[in-house]
Scaffold this motif. Sequence first.
Motif: not given
Lengths: 237, 237
Positions: A22, A27, B65, B69
Amino acid sequence: MITLLLVEDDQDLGKILKQYLEMQGFRVLLAGTGEKGWTLFLEEHPALCILDIMLPGMDGLSLGKKIKQKNADQPLLFLTARTSKEDILKGLKTGADDYICKPFEPEELVLRIRNILRRTGRLEPEALHIGKFLFIPDRLELSGYGNTYRLTLKESQLLKYLLAHRDQLLRREDILVELWGENDYFLGRSLDVFISRIRKYLKPGKDIQLETIRGVGYVLRTTIDDPRPNGRSSGRG
Amino acid sequence: MITLLLVEDDQDLGKILKQYLEMQGFRVLLAGTGEKGWTLFLEEHPALCILDIMLPGMDGLSLGKKIKQKNADQPLLFLTARTSKEDILKGLKTGADDYICKPFEPEELVLRIRNILRRTGRLEPEALHIGKFLFIPDRLELSGYGNTYRLTLKESQLLKYLLAHRDQLLRREDILVELWGENDYFLGRSLDVFISRIRKYLKPGKDIQLETIRGVGYVLRTTIDDPRPNGRSSGRG
DNA sequence: TCATTGGGTTAATGAAATGTTAATGTCCGG
DNA sequence: CCGGACATTAACATTTCATTAACCCAATGA
């Protein structure tokens, strides 16, 4: 966003891998059993299934077979212990899919994942410009001026690193540590050889200079990508 | 100034690290939980996030993480205990990222921090002003009056030393010991040559004098010491 | 004034760093 | 075991640049 299905019964490993993947921008659906994996596959149509072979209940190979029956094009990647029987490994190799032996480096896993996704057209390959060249690191391809060169892995890594730091002075030591993991005399000579090769590839690009800074390292400069008005004179008269 | 985000739940360790890093010239944001770290990350856009993996609530990996993102290029450095999953954590080292196992020496941490910042180009190169010249020691570049000179390593070191002691009388012997490690007749002549070259570079700057103090050494004087033509807005991001 | 000494400048030199090509070693698949 | 692909090591060529030499001038002081 690209969805991966990870079927792994080891909870800790599963969670860490999930988080790691991730962090890499995927995903991730995590299933602890083959049955749960099958359900998630049907529901979510992941771009890639990563299956541990050793699973309680339905094992990874069976799940893979079932998935293939449902969708023959579905890319699979198997996780297997190093101790697996040779014939199993052979079987995996000959198929269209990939596999990776535990224990593995997450980096390597990510590399393989990207490779598969790219092969199967689910991920655009990264394309970098160097002057009038086009460089696709994942394919180890450098094209421009009517040629396409197939680079080796190390050549490619070095070029990528140089490119990621264009216009920065890169110390030899840093390059060595980044690409080779350490820094000694002979590795240094190795670096020289690779620099030489890269210069050969880039030779037609007159707007590209891979300059040596004696005693320190190298700088990759491109005039086209970073158009500075003028005024760079050489130091010595 | 370079900002670091440190997420560490151990209060004592956190404070000590913060102070140590601040002593090294960094600006340090300290968060005791992953949630607080996330907020600070969004508000401050630190150059590097240092995340303890073991945290109450949102753990370090999850935070990493989330950060990735939001910003895939964000460099991360993980603090981790030496546990059974060591081999997996090893894989956290990827690209811009690094990890360090507790317990560690603060010096080592600083080393790694600097490495990451340098690799990712977030460490602003030190830029020194000399009259209307701009000198960037890390790049061996001296620019001004429409030219950019590429200095050699020794030239650069000498200029840096002179600049670090502007308006001070530097004895020849001190310069020699600092740059060459010793002091003998021939090295002295070598110094003369370098002084000569530096004078040549700086010639256009009428407001700069590199004066000889016969029998003693040199003084570098600049009339305009702190050039602030249009206020001091950092040109970098 | 001249003699002396420290420093300025330029060019020649040589050692070390780097470039280049070839040989060698290593891994991998057949 | 062989052959191909590739990284590494070796061997030799070239370049860079600090050093050294040579010759200059400027300052100092008797």
